[in-house]
Design a protein around this motif. Structure first.
Motif, PDB file in Angstrom:
ATOM      1  N   ASP A 133       8.715  -4.731  -9.620  1.00 41.60           N
ATOM      2  CA  ASP A 133      10.347  -5.314  -9.321  1.00 41.60           C
ATOM      3  C   ASP A 133      10.607  -4.778  -8.114  1.00 41.60           C
ATOM      4  OD1 ASP A 133      11.183  -2.599  -9.603  1.00 41.60           O
ATOM      5  OD2 ASP A 133      11.644  -2.882 -11.625  1.00 41.60           O
ATOM      6  N   GLN A 134      11.731  -5.136  -7.747  1.00 40.29           N
ATOM      7  CA  GLN A 134      12.414  -5.124  -6.603  1.00 40.29           C
ATOM      8  C   GLN A 134      12.555  -3.471  -6.198  1.00 40.29           C
ATOM      9  OE1 GLN A 134      16.070  -7.245  -5.701  1.00 40.29           O
ATOM     10  NE2 GLN A 134      16.127  -6.567  -3.750  1.00 40.29           N
ATOM     11  N   TRP A 135      12.832  -2.653  -7.159  1.00 34.58           N
ATOM     12  CA  TRP A 135      13.380  -1.368  -6.905  1.00 34.58           C
ATOM     13  C   TRP A 135      12.443  -0.074  -7.136  1.00 34.58           C
ATOM     14  CZ3 TRP A 135      17.137  -1.853  -3.877  1.00 34.58           C
ATOM     15  CH2 TRP A 135      17.951  -2.987  -3.691  1.00 34.58           C
ATOM     16  N   SER A 136      11.459  -0.454  -8.307  1.00 42.91           N
ATOM     17  CA  SER A 136      10.888   0.754  -8.737  1.00 42.91           C
ATOM     18  C   SER A 136      10.043   1.478  -7.644  1.00 42.91           C
ATOM     19  CB  SER A 136       9.879   0.145  -9.793  1.00 42.91           C
ATOM     20  OG  SER A 136      10.513  -0.181 -10.951  1.00 42.91           O
ATOM     21  N   LEU A 137       9.275   0.606  -6.874  1.00 37.69           N
ATOM     22  CA  LEU A 137       8.554   1.358  -5.703  1.00 37.69           C
ATOM     23  C   LEU A 137       9.584   2.101  -4.670  1.00 37.69           C
ATOM     24  CD1 LEU A 137       5.800  -1.358  -4.844  1.00 37.69           C
ATOM     25  CD2 LEU A 137       5.584   0.650  -6.066  1.00 37.69           C
ATOM     26  N   LEU A 138      10.480   1.444  -4.529  1.00 36.74           N
ATOM     27  CA  LEU A 138      11.638   2.154  -3.545  1.00 36.74           C
ATOM     28  C   LEU A 138      12.031   3.482  -4.057  1.00 36.74           C
ATOM     29  CD1 LEU A 138      13.517  -0.735  -2.098  1.00 36.74           C
ATOM     30  CD2 LEU A 138      12.019   0.501  -0.706  1.00 36.74           C
TER      31      LEU A 138
ATOM     32  N   ALA B 260       9.520  10.878  -3.625  1.00 30.12           N
ATOM     33  CA  ALA B 260       8.203  11.497  -3.140  1.00 30.12           C
ATOM     34  C   ALA B 260       8.424  12.880  -2.658  1.00 30.12           C
ATOM     35  CB  ALA B 260       7.473  10.656  -2.323  1.00 30.12           C
ATOM     36  N   PRO B 261       9.394  13.227  -1.518  1.00 36.92           N
ATOM     37  CA  PRO B 261       9.681  14.282  -1.127  1.00 36.92           C
ATOM     38  C   PRO B 261      10.102  15.568  -2.253  1.00 36.92           C
ATOM     39  CG  PRO B 261      10.474  12.788   0.293  1.00 36.92           C
ATOM     40  CD  PRO B 261      10.110  12.037  -0.886  1.00 36.92           C
ATOM     41  N   GLY B 262      10.622  15.038  -3.200  1.00 35.72           N
ATOM     42  CA  GLY B 262      11.367  15.980  -4.093  1.00 35.72           C
ATOM     43  C   GLY B 262      12.550  15.429  -4.834  1.00 35.72           C
ATOM     44  N   THR B 263      13.363  16.339  -5.587  1.00 39.88           N
ATOM     45  CA  THR B 263      14.338  16.029  -6.690  1.00 39.88           C
ATOM     46  C   THR B 263      15.250  15.541  -6.035  1.00 39.88           C
ATOM     47  OG1 THR B 263      13.197  17.576  -8.070  1.00 39.88           O
ATOM     48  CG2 THR B 263      15.496  16.947  -8.594  1.00 39.88           C
ATOM     49  N   LEU B 264      16.071  14.629  -6.506  1.00 43.35           N
ATOM     50  CA  LEU B 264      17.368  14.076  -6.146  1.00 43.35           C
ATOM     51  C   LEU B 264      18.250  13.663  -7.044  1.00 43.35           C
ATOM     52  CD1 LEU B 264      16.073  11.564  -3.315  1.00 43.35           C
ATOM     53  CD2 LEU B 264      17.292  13.791  -2.868  1.00 43.35           C
TER      54      LEU B 264
ATOM     55  N   LEU C 232      20.188   9.251  -4.410  1.00 41.83           N
ATOM     56  CA  LEU C 232      19.241   8.338  -4.545  1.00 41.83           C
ATOM     57  C   LEU C 232      19.877   6.996  -4.256  1.00 41.83           C
ATOM     58  CD1 LEU C 232      17.229   8.703  -7.857  1.00 41.83           C
ATOM     59  CD2 LEU C 232      16.296   8.325  -5.722  1.00 41.83           C
ATOM     60  N   MET C 233      21.108   6.622  -4.293  1.00 40.20           N
ATOM     61  CA  MET C 233      21.913   5.469  -3.930  1.00 40.20           C
ATOM     62  C   MET C 233      22.213   5.425  -2.460  1.00 40.20           C
ATOM     63  SD  MET C 233      24.702   4.186  -6.766  1.00 40.20           S
ATOM     64  CE  MET C 233      24.936   2.972  -5.482  1.00 40.20           C
ATOM     65  N   ARG C 234      22.440   6.611  -1.761  1.00 43.77           N
ATOM     66  CA  ARG C 234      22.722   6.743  -0.399  1.00 43.77           C
ATOM     67  C   ARG C 234      21.296   6.546   0.356  1.00 43.77           C
ATOM     68  NH1 ARG C 234      25.756  11.135  -1.854  1.00 43.77           N
ATOM     69  NH2 ARG C 234      24.094  12.496  -1.468  1.00 43.77           N
ATOM     70  N   GLU C 235      20.226   6.930  -0.126  1.00 44.21           N
ATOM     71  CA  GLU C 235      18.727   6.874   0.505  1.00 44.21           C
ATOM     72  C   GLU C 235      18.474   5.406   0.443  1.00 44.21           C
ATOM     73  OE1 GLU C 235      16.540   8.951   2.054  1.00 44.21           O
ATOM     74  OE2 GLU C 235      18.308  10.455   2.218  1.00 44.21           O
ATOM     75  N   ILE C 236      18.667   4.794  -0.908  1.00 41.34           N
ATOM     76  CA  ILE C 236      18.200   3.418  -0.924  1.00 41.34           C
ATOM     77  C   ILE C 236      18.961   2.290  -0.352  1.00 41.34           C
ATOM     78  CG2 ILE C 236      17.786   1.573  -2.736  1.00 41.34           C
ATOM     79  CD1 ILE C 236      16.586   3.887  -4.329  1.00 41.34           C
TER      80      ILE C 236
END
Length: 123
Positions: free
Chosen positions: A27-32, A38-42, A47-51
């Protein structure tokens, strides 16, 4: 998946493993989301800010699906205010290598694909 009566055999509703997995992670979001973890816990807001351009509802829904499929864990800390953290599982980490290969392939061939689309539309 359904367990057959009187034995330990399972019948899968989706008999094609490729389609079953790709339907969820394609889907559009899972890979992102997995790439972002990948670098660690969020936490959720991090997560919202990063994406960036994902809605709260879509992020929540996708996180639940990734957790359901075993790609991520959700850890709830009973603090005030409540703290929830998301992290990749071993399964999620094992997917990073093929996922990175797909991302690299897409970046390498994206221009060619866009040109082919434009050529197709102009015919």
């Amino acid at each position: 998946m359904t367990k057959m009566p009187d034995n330990d055999t399972f019948v899968f509703e989706q008999p094609c493993p490729i389609r079953d997995v790709l339907d969820r992670i394609g889907d559009q979001w899972s890979l992102l989301i997995m790439e972002t973890l990948a670098p660690g816990t969020l936490r959720f807001n991090a997560l919202m800010r990063e994406i960036g351009d994902i809605s709260k509802q879509m992020l929540s829904r996708t996180l639940k699906q990734l957790e359901q499929d075993g790609f991520i864990t959700r850890t709830l800390y009973p603090e005030v205010p409540l703290r929830v953290e998301y992290a990749l599982t071993d399964l999620g980490h094992s997917f990073l290598e093929p996922m990175q290969q797909l991302i690299t392939w897409a970046e390498t061939h994206h221009r060619t694909i866009v040109i082919a689309r434009e050529r197709y539309q102009s015919t």
